[in-house]
Design a protein around this motif. Sequence first.
Motif, short mmCIF file in Angstrom:
data_model
loop_
_atom_site.label_atom_id
_atom_site.label_comp_id
_atom_site.label_asym_id
_atom_site.label_seq_id
_atom_site.Cartn_x
_atom_site.Cartn_y
_atom_site.Cartn_z
N LEU A 1 0.83 -1.20 0.00
CA LEU A 1 0.00 0.00 0.00
C LEU A 1 0.87 1.26 0.00
N GLY A 2 1.98 1.23 0.74
CA GLY A 2 2.89 2.36 0.70
C GLY A 2 3.50 2.56 -0.67
N GLN A 3 3.77 1.46 -1.35
CA GLN A 3 4.34 1.53 -2.69
C GLN A 3 3.38 2.21 -3.66
N ILE A 4 2.09 2.04 -3.45
CA ILE A 4 1.12 2.72 -4.30
C ILE A 4 1.29 4.22 -4.21
N LEU A 5 1.44 4.74 -2.99
CA LEU A 5 1.64 6.17 -2.85
C LEU A 5 2.98 6.61 -3.44
N ARG A 6 3.99 5.77 -3.26
CA ARG A 6 5.31 6.14 -3.76
C ARG A 6 5.34 6.26 -5.27
N THR A 7 4.57 5.46 -5.95
CA THR A 7 4.65 5.40 -7.41
C THR A 7 3.50 6.11 -8.11
N THR A 8 2.62 6.74 -7.34
CA THR A 8 1.47 7.40 -7.94
C THR A 8 1.72 8.89 -8.09
N ARG A 9 1.51 9.39 -9.28
CA ARG A 9 1.64 10.82 -9.53
C ARG A 9 0.27 11.50 -9.58
N GLU A 10 -0.75 10.77 -10.02
CA GLU A 10 -2.09 11.31 -10.11
C GLU A 10 -2.96 10.71 -9.01
N PRO A 11 -3.54 11.55 -8.14
CA PRO A 11 -4.37 11.03 -7.05
C PRO A 11 -5.48 10.11 -7.51
N MET A 12 -6.09 10.40 -8.66
CA MET A 12 -7.18 9.55 -9.13
C MET A 12 -6.69 8.14 -9.45
N VAL A 13 -5.50 8.04 -10.02
CA VAL A 13 -4.93 6.73 -10.32
C VAL A 13 -4.64 5.99 -9.02
N GLY A 14 -4.06 6.71 -8.05
CA GLY A 14 -3.80 6.09 -6.76
C GLY A 14 -5.08 5.62 -6.09
N GLN A 15 -6.14 6.42 -6.19
CA GLN A 15 -7.41 6.03 -5.61
C GLN A 15 -7.96 4.77 -6.25
N MET A 16 -7.82 4.66 -7.57
CA MET A 16 -8.29 3.47 -8.27
C MET A 16 -7.52 2.23 -7.79
N ARG A 17 -6.22 2.38 -7.61
CA ARG A 17 -5.42 1.24 -7.16
C ARG A 17 -5.78 0.85 -5.74
N LEU A 18 -5.98 1.82 -4.86
CA LEU A 18 -6.38 1.51 -3.49
C LEU A 18 -7.77 0.88 -3.45
N THR A 19 -8.67 1.34 -4.31
CA THR A 19 -10.01 0.76 -4.37
C THR A 19 -9.93 -0.70 -4.79
N TRP A 20 -9.05 -1.01 -5.73
CA TRP A 20 -8.88 -2.40 -6.14
C TRP A 20 -8.43 -3.25 -4.96
N TRP A 21 -7.48 -2.75 -4.21
CA TRP A 21 -6.98 -3.50 -3.07
C TRP A 21 -8.06 -3.65 -1.99
N HIS A 22 -8.85 -2.62 -1.79
CA HIS A 22 -9.94 -2.72 -0.81
C HIS A 22 -10.89 -3.85 -1.19
N SER A 23 -11.27 -3.89 -2.45
CA SER A 23 -12.18 -4.93 -2.91
C SER A 23 -11.55 -6.31 -2.82
N ALA A 24 -10.27 -6.40 -3.19
CA ALA A 24 -9.59 -7.70 -3.18
C ALA A 24 -9.42 -8.22 -1.76
N LEU A 25 -9.11 -7.34 -0.82
CA LEU A 25 -8.96 -7.77 0.57
C LEU A 25 -10.31 -8.19 1.16
N SER A 26 -11.35 -7.42 0.90
CA SER A 26 -12.67 -7.77 1.41
C SER A 26 -13.13 -9.12 0.87
N ALA A 27 -12.77 -9.41 -0.38
CA ALA A 27 -13.19 -10.66 -1.01
C ALA A 27 -12.53 -11.88 -0.40
#
Length: 224
Positions: free
Chosen positions: A35-61
């Motif tokens: 999750l920290g790596q997502i912030l490190r490699t994200t330049r656009e907040p919207m892209v970072g949000q999409m990646r975090l949303t994917w992880w939220h869904s994957a973890l919940s599943a």
Amino acid sequence: MVTYQTGPERALALSYAPEAARASLAALFALDDTLGQILRTTREPMVGQMRLTWWHSALSALDSAPPPAQPVLQALADNVVRNGVSGARLAAMIDGWEALLEAEAIDTTALQLHAAARGRGLFVAAQALVGGAPRDPVEAAGEGWALADLARNVRDPESARRIATAASGAIAAATAVRWSRAGRALGALAQLARMDLAVPLDTPIAHGAPRRVARLALHRVTGR
């Protein structure tokens, strides 16, 4: 804005956990790294949000379906969810990263959410896996550890100083008591954060220095 890295000191600290829980802790902290790596490699907040949303869904599943062919998720399914820490509980930690991604500046509200969702959430989940005693100050340790880590990885010096100040109280509370034997891996992480906070923010930390390693060894023996 933020960069993250891990090292052998943390591996040493986590080796203090009961042997049966070490793979579980490794999986938990691999998630935090990811999750920290997502912030490190994200330049656009919207892209970072999409990646975090994917992880939220994957973890919940993970609570209702086998994991996909993703190493971190597979390790979490095998070693964390199987041992009683739900995927929904893991997904809640993402709120702490979203607070940094969404904030125009890392204000008090963002810091509190990061400390609670990332730090406290991670350490409380870890305690559920390693055992330990109710007296172990895992919440303070988690919050202080997360903020101390953030202070070292924020580029703006003024923000870094403010975050380090916020971390210091929690870390002081977390290192003022004797940790149970089962909880000493988490106590060792709090000791690392305490030593990090003692180094000026503009000075590199001597990771692996004999005095730091010796301090961890003392904690392993005494719990202090």
